[in-house]
Design a protein around this motif. Structure first.
Motif, short mmCIF file in Angstrom:
data_model
loop_
_atom_site.label_atom_id
_atom_site.label_comp_id
_atom_site.label_asym_id
_atom_site.label_seq_id
_atom_site.Cartn_x
_atom_site.Cartn_y
_atom_site.Cartn_z
N UNK A 45 2.92 -22.97 -26.31
CA UNK A 45 2.06 -24.13 -26.61
C UNK A 45 2.80 -25.42 -26.28
N UNK A 46 4.07 -25.52 -26.70
CA UNK A 46 4.85 -26.72 -26.40
C UNK A 46 5.05 -26.88 -24.89
N UNK A 47 5.23 -25.79 -24.20
CA UNK A 47 5.43 -25.83 -22.76
C UNK A 47 4.19 -26.33 -22.03
N UNK A 48 3.03 -26.11 -22.59
CA UNK A 48 1.80 -26.55 -21.92
C UNK A 48 1.67 -28.07 -21.86
N UNK A 49 2.62 -28.81 -22.48
CA UNK A 49 2.62 -30.28 -22.36
C UNK A 49 2.91 -30.73 -20.93
N UNK A 50 3.64 -29.93 -20.20
CA UNK A 50 3.92 -30.28 -18.79
C UNK A 50 3.37 -29.24 -17.84
N UNK A 51 2.66 -28.25 -18.35
CA UNK A 51 2.15 -27.17 -17.51
C UNK A 51 0.66 -26.91 -17.79
N UNK A 52 -0.22 -27.78 -17.28
CA UNK A 52 -1.66 -27.57 -17.53
C UNK A 52 -2.16 -26.25 -16.96
N UNK A 53 -1.44 -25.67 -16.01
CA UNK A 53 -1.87 -24.40 -15.40
C UNK A 53 -1.77 -23.21 -16.35
N UNK A 54 -1.13 -23.38 -17.52
CA UNK A 54 -1.08 -22.28 -18.48
C UNK A 54 -1.89 -22.59 -19.74
N UNK A 55 -2.52 -23.75 -19.80
CA UNK A 55 -3.24 -24.17 -21.02
C UNK A 55 -4.31 -23.16 -21.43
N UNK A 82 -4.04 -16.43 -25.90
CA UNK A 82 -3.08 -15.65 -26.71
C UNK A 82 -2.87 -16.27 -28.10
N UNK A 83 -3.11 -17.57 -28.24
CA UNK A 83 -2.91 -18.20 -29.55
C UNK A 83 -4.01 -17.82 -30.54
N UNK A 84 -5.09 -17.22 -30.07
CA UNK A 84 -6.17 -16.80 -30.96
C UNK A 84 -5.78 -15.59 -31.83
N UNK A 85 -4.66 -14.95 -31.49
CA UNK A 85 -4.28 -13.72 -32.19
C UNK A 85 -3.03 -13.89 -33.05
N UNK A 86 -2.70 -15.13 -33.40
CA UNK A 86 -1.49 -15.41 -34.17
C UNK A 86 -1.52 -14.73 -35.55
#
Length: 192
Positions: free
Chosen positions: A100-110, A116-120
C-alpha cells in the motif's frame, strides 16, 4: 520539513523566519524522504522507491526470483474460499501494508494492491500467493516510478473506469481514477 516552490526569494525568507524560531539545518535539495528517492534531471523530477522494493524482495526471500509480466492474473477471481488453507495473518498484513505504501509512487499496482487488501481480516494461502506475485512483478520493474516534468500540455484532466459489479460475492464494483495536472499524474486511486 520540505519546502518547495518556484519563488527562491520567498523560500529564503521563509527559511530565515524558521531558523529564527526553531533550531534547524538546511540539508539542501531533497534526495530521499520516507523511503522515496527524489532524482532531478533536465527532464524534471523523478520519484521512485527502489531501495524499498529491494528491501521487500529481501524480506520475502524473492531477491533472486524470476519476475512476472503482470502484477495479477487476468480474471483472478480472488475471494475467500470455504475450507481453503489460511495464511499467516500478521505476515500477510505486513506485506500488504508495505505494498500500500509503495503504491504512492507506483500507480500501476494500485488496483492489484486494492484487491489483495480486501483479505486482510482472513487471508488465505492463495491471497498470499497473489500478494507475492505483486512482489515478483516489482522485481522486473524496480526502477519504475513517477516523472514530473514541464511540458506543453495545459489544464487538468481526469480519467475514470469501473468494472461494474464484477465481484462474485457482493456484486460491488471496483472503480479507479487518475488525475493529470499540466500533463503530470498527481492523483490515482482504485477502490471497491
Amino acid at each position: 520539513m520540505i519546502i518547495t516552490g518556484d519563488d527562491t526569494k520567498e523560500i529564503e525568507r521563509l527559511k530565515g523566519s524558521l531558523f529564527q524560531e526553531f533550531e534547524m539545518k538546511d540539508l539542501g535539495n531533497l534526495k530521499y524522504f520516507l523511503g522515496i528517492e527524489v532524482l532531478r534531471s533536465e527532464g524534471g523530477i523523478f520519484l521512485r522507491q527502489k531501495k524499498y522494493i529491494l528491501d521487500i524482495l529481501a524480506e520475502t526471500g524473492l531477491l533472486d526470483c524470476k519476475p512476472v509480466d503482470t502484477p495479477i492474473l487476468v480474471n483472478h477471481g480472488l475471494q475467500i474460499l470455504e475450507g481453503a488453507e489460511p495464511a499467516n495473518q500478521g505476515k500477510y498484513q505486513r506485506l500488504v501494508g508495505k505494498l500500500i505504501y509503495l503504491s504512492h509512487t507506483r500507480p500501476n499496482i494500485a488496483y492489484t494492491v486494492g484487491i489483495v487488501s480486501q483479505f486482510m481480516h482472513k487471508p488465505q494461502k492463495h491471497h498470499y500467493e497473489a500478494a507475492l506475485r505483486i512482489v515478483k512483478y516489482l522485481k522486473g520493474t524496480v526502477g519504475h516510478g513517477i516523472m514530473f516534468k514541464k511540458n506543453e500540455q495545459r489544464g487538468i484532466y481526469g480519467y475514470t473506469d469501473a468494472d461494474w459489479a464484477s465481484n462474485p460475492i457482493d456484486r460491488r464494483s471496483t472503480a479507479c481514477y487518475f488525475t493529470f495536472v499540466e500533463g503530470n499524474l498527481v492523483t490515482w486511486k482504485s477502490k471497491k
